[in-house]
Design an enzyme around this catalytic site. Structure first.
Site, short mmCIF file in Angstrom:
data_model
loop_
_atom_site.label_atom_id
_atom_site.label_comp_id
_atom_site.label_asym_id
_atom_site.label_seq_id
_atom_site.Cartn_x
_atom_site.Cartn_y
_atom_site.Cartn_z
CB ALA A 283 -1.70 0.98 8.27
CG ASP A 284 -4.25 -4.68 5.35
OD1 ASP A 284 -4.93 -4.25 4.66
OD2 ASP A 284 -4.58 -5.95 6.03
CB THR A 285 -5.90 -4.07 10.73
OG1 THR A 285 -5.21 -2.84 11.22
CG2 THR A 285 -6.20 -4.85 11.95
CE LYS B 202 -4.31 -2.02 2.07
NZ LYS B 202 -5.15 -1.99 3.03
#
Length: 188
Positions: free
Chosen positions: A69-71, A52
């Site tokens: 960010a990624d969750t 990203k």
């Protein structure tokens, strides 16, 4: 230097404002499907955050510090993404009921001026109480779980299901403030 958040998430935008008042948003077009899950959630979220941040860094034409960010929610080493439909949301919440699960966030910062980048992750353990089918359906009827990994939002109505957490609360929301603040200090 301009700060750019590579995310459309309103929650991430709201949380970043607690650290930095002035930043820009450039939504990443990175395809999450391009990263295969290899049964290592840490590696997976880091690669997603890197993808990203990198995609946005390649599109902007000015010096900036990019935050990607990624969750993900992980139960028994399986990724629980955003539910496809109400039935999928019901199954996710039913599976989480009465169990501990983990929430992983990957964070990547890229300085477009010098190309320096850093990546890290945060893991938080979350315990759900036992949830009745009726309570699951009531929650689904609110619409809240439909755009959230694991089909719940701890910061919203879904917080009622959370019996305990071990780790960073803001990680479960999707943006671990303490980790990001420390990473930003390393980059400036």
């Amino acid at each position: 230097m301009k700060i750019v958040l590579a995310s459309a998430s309103l929650r991430r935008q709201e949380l970043l404002k607690r650290i930095i008042q002035d930043f820009h948003i450039v939504v990443s077009n990175f395809s999450e499907d391009s990263i295969m899950y290899n049964n290592d959630p840490k590696d997976y979220v880091i690669k997603l955050s890197q993808g990203k941040a990198r995609e946005v860094s390649e599109r902007i034409d000015h010096e900036a510090l990019i935050i990607g960010a990624d969750t993900v929610v992980v139960l028994e080493n399986k990724i629980m993404g955003k539910p496809k439909d109400e039935g999928d949301a019901f199954n996710m919440l039913k599976n989480l009921s009465g169990k501990w699960h983990k929430v992983y966030s990957g964070i990547t910062l890229i300085n477009t001026k010098d190309g320096k980048s850093i990546s890290d992750y945060v893991c938080t353990k979350v315990k759900f109480s036992h949830i009745s089918d009726e309570d699951i359906q009531k929650y689904i009827n609110t619409g809240e779980p439909m755009d959230k990994a694991g089909a719940y939002g701890i910061q919203g109505l879904g917080g009622i299901f959370v019996e305990a957490i071990n780790g960073c609360y803001y990680n479960v929301v999707g943006f671990p403030l303490n980790k990001i603040s420390g990473m930003l200090k390393q980059m400036v």
